[in-house]
Design a protein around this motif. Sequence first.
Motif, PDB file in Angstrom:
ATOM      1  N   TRP A 187       0.803  -1.224   0.000  1.00  0.00           N
ATOM      2  CA  TRP A 187       0.000   0.000   0.000  1.00  0.00           C
ATOM      3  C   TRP A 187       0.839   1.279   0.000  1.00  0.00           C
ATOM      4  CZ3 TRP A 187      -1.370  -2.806   4.863  1.00  0.00           C
ATOM      5  CH2 TRP A 187      -2.117  -3.955   4.569  1.00  0.00           C
ATOM      6  N   ALA A 191      -6.160  -0.384  -2.724  1.00  0.00           N
ATOM      7  CA  ALA A 191      -5.181   0.724  -2.747  1.00  0.00           C
ATOM      8  C   ALA A 191      -4.147   0.478  -3.834  1.00  0.00           C
ATOM      9  CB  ALA A 191      -4.507   0.840  -1.387  1.00  0.00           C
ATOM     10  N   VAL A 196      -5.473   5.819   2.669  1.00  0.00           N
ATOM     11  CA  VAL A 196      -4.861   4.525   2.986  1.00  0.00           C
ATOM     12  C   VAL A 196      -4.352   4.529   4.421  1.00  0.00           C
ATOM     13  CG1 VAL A 196      -3.005   2.924   2.400  1.00  0.00           C
ATOM     14  CG2 VAL A 196      -4.286   4.064   0.582  1.00  0.00           C
TER      15      VAL A 196
END
Length: 205
Positions: free
Chosen positions: A30, A205, A183
């Motif tokens: 991510w 993400a 995120v």
Amino acid sequence: MKKIVHQAVYDTLADWETGHATAHLRNGSWHREPGAYEIVTVGLTTDPVVSMGGLRITPDLALDQLSPDDSALLILPGAELWDGGHELAPFARKAREFLAAGVPVAAICGATAGLAKEGLLDDRDHTSGAVQYLEAQEGYAGAKRYLDQDAVLDGDLITAGPTEPVAFAREIFRRLDVYRPEVLDAWFRLFGRSDASAFEVLMTA
């Protein structure tokens, strides 16, 4: 080139306090820049140390070899030794060097006491386990800047108490701009609040 995050290691260090930060920095899932970070451990010397949980760690380098020019961040975990004298004071002095150079420092639990003794909290917003804990440290004059929060980011300084390793990691990620804001929010909701709805955000993400 990978960005180097240095984690201090010393006898009695609290294993649980920095694991979220170092694991998720190194893992890269991510991230805005996957694979950007490497974790390097720093001891007073390169002799092995033993954590509070009994893990034996051989530092990658000695403290006198560490320069803020080579680092993206210095992480200082808690340890019983922070409350047992001045053995770890060299790490607090190194933190001063990092902050003066504009390189962030993240301190949790007993490490905040070390910074308090060094006078590094007097003019910066910060937190710890309790303000009374810091007020017991010789040289601390920063009670007016103490915030009763899970973790605090003020410029290049990140602080947290011993019960907040996830919030500590969150503020490290925020300072390093590791994740996009949505995120980072989802990461904290999942790992800090067990909010299953955050998982979907991370998976996309």
